[in-house]
Enzyme design. Structure first.
Site, PDB file in Angstrom:
ATOM      1  N   ASP A   1       0.847  -1.207   0.000  1.00 20.18           N
ATOM      2  CA  ASP A   1       0.000   0.000   0.000  1.00 20.18           C
ATOM      3  C   ASP A   1       0.880   1.254   0.000  1.00 20.18           C
ATOM      4  OD1 ASP A   1       0.196  -1.177   3.025  1.00 20.18           O
ATOM      5  OD2 ASP A   1       0.465   0.994   2.986  1.00 20.18           O
TER       6      ASP A   1
ATOM      7  N   ASP B   1       0.580   3.693   2.266  1.00 20.59           N
ATOM      8  CA  ASP B   1       0.450   4.288   3.594  1.00 20.59           C
ATOM      9  C   ASP B   1      -0.545   5.458   3.546  1.00 20.59           C
ATOM     10  OD1 ASP B   1       1.229   3.922   6.306  1.00 20.59           O
ATOM     11  OD2 ASP B   1       2.348   5.788   6.187  1.00 20.59           O
TER      12      ASP B   1
HETATM   13  N1  ADE Z   1       2.621  -3.033   6.736  1.00 23.45           N
HETATM   14  C1  ADE Z   1       2.022  -2.999   5.531  1.00 23.45           C
HETATM   15  N2  ADE Z   1       1.606  -1.742   5.224  1.00 23.45           N
HETATM   16  C2  ADE Z   1       1.966  -0.967   6.275  1.00 23.45           C
HETATM   17  C3  ADE Z   1       1.832   0.406   6.563  1.00 23.45           C
HETATM   18  N3  ADE Z   1       1.249   1.254   5.714  1.00 23.45           N
HETATM   19  N4  ADE Z   1       2.318   0.860   7.745  1.00 23.45           N
HETATM   20  C4  ADE Z   1       2.939   0.008   8.610  1.00 23.45           C
HETATM   21  N5  ADE Z   1       3.081  -1.292   8.390  1.00 23.45           N
HETATM   22  C5  ADE Z   1       2.619  -1.780   7.234  1.00 23.45           C
END
Ligand code: ADE
Length: 287
Positions: free
Chosen positions: A224, A226
């Site tokens: 992703d 974030d």
């Molecule tokens: N693991 C997978 N995506 C994440 C994210 N956006 N923040 C922290 N850990 C993650």
């Protein structure tokens, strides 16, 4: 649950992260139920054989059914158990969020630096309360030689998978406490700090591996973007899970293609010897 026989050498340990709960493309030989002085590992240790017959170990970081939150992963037990059975190198996998436009969901990343944003609640040393003061070297938190050894091999394996699976190297992973994802302000701040990807697991695993003088490298899979992308919705679990399955398939292919080479190079004992002996001068006594 079995035990290792004297002639069964397991030199390489593999730690699976979110989505990667077993390496079912390898042949399971036995499962070890180990209790360490720091408790039980996240999962039984699965010993699998490569086509050559050489053995590798696997632990599922969040438990075989993903029941252990990042803050509660028994990292000391995981690392101690791998050390105890004779592992000298660890290939760890982790799902991460991307803090950079060029690191898209599905991409792989082998980072070379860490920014620790965990909150000090994780047991991150084997030496607390032991009556000794130990400062391990952590300026290079990953085994550079192991990372450099695996990167071209991971690249080659990914180029043979479906779709365009890119590999990024030399990146900085931010490790946050979680379990909630970051706020947008935090996500933007991590970008300013130089963070490229973010997870909740590399600390204390990497520190503990160093204290055990194990070569440790992290192979990350991006799930992703974030929360930093203004105008886009921040990350949700739904979004993470969508890419987890594809990423896990690619991770299994990477593991299957990589582990024999890592086993061989460790067995030769020539290439990956930078971490061995590094704790010799880590203990401060009165000078
Ligand atoms: N693991 C997978 N995506 C994440 C994210 N956006 N923040 C922290 N850990 C993650």
């Amino acid at each position: 649950f079995g035990q290792l026989e004297a002639n069964e050498k397991v030199l390489v340990g593999c730690i699976g992260g979110s989505g990667l709960y077993h390496l079912d493309n390898l042949t399971v030989v036995k499962k070890l139920d180990i209790t360490t002085p720091w408790g039980k590992p996240s999962s039984p240790i699965t010993i699998s054989s490569l086509p050559s017959g050489d053995l590798i170990a696997f632990i599922s970081r969040h438990g075989a059914h993903h029941t252990i939150t990042p803050s509660e992963v028994p990292a000391r037990a995981n690392i101690a158990a791998l050390k105890h059975i004779g592992c000298e190198a660890i290939i760890a996998f982790s799902a991460v969020g991307s803090l950079r436009e060029e690191i898209a969901p599905g991409h792989f990343i082998i980072p070379d630096q860490i920014i620790d944003r965990t909150k000090g609640i994780r047991a991150d040393t084997f030496f607390r309360g032991e009556g000794v003061v130990v400062h391990s070297m952590f300026g290079e938190p990953f085994s550079r030689k192991l990372s450099e050894f695996v990167a071209p091999k991971v690249q080659k394996i990914l180029s043979e998978q479906e779709g365009e699976v890119k590999l990024h190297t030399g990146k900085t992973v931010v490790c946050m406490e979680g379990p909630a994802f970051s706020t947008r302000a935090e996500s933007l701040m991590y970008r300013q700090w130089g963070g490229d990807i973010i997870n909740m697991s590399v600390i204390p695993e990497a520190k503990l591996a160093r204290e055990c003088e194990l070569d440790y490298t992290l192979i990350c899979t991006s799930t992703d973007f974030d929360a930093w992308r203004v105008g886009e919705d921040p990350v949700t679990v739904e979004e993470v899970i969508k890419t987890l399955h594809t990423n896990a398939g690619n991770s299994r292919a990477v593991a299957a293609g990589l582990l024999q080479d890592v086993h061989n190079v460790v067995a030769e004992g020539k290439v990956l010897n930078e971490i061995k002996g590094s704790m010799k001068y880590a203990c401060i006594t009165r000078v």
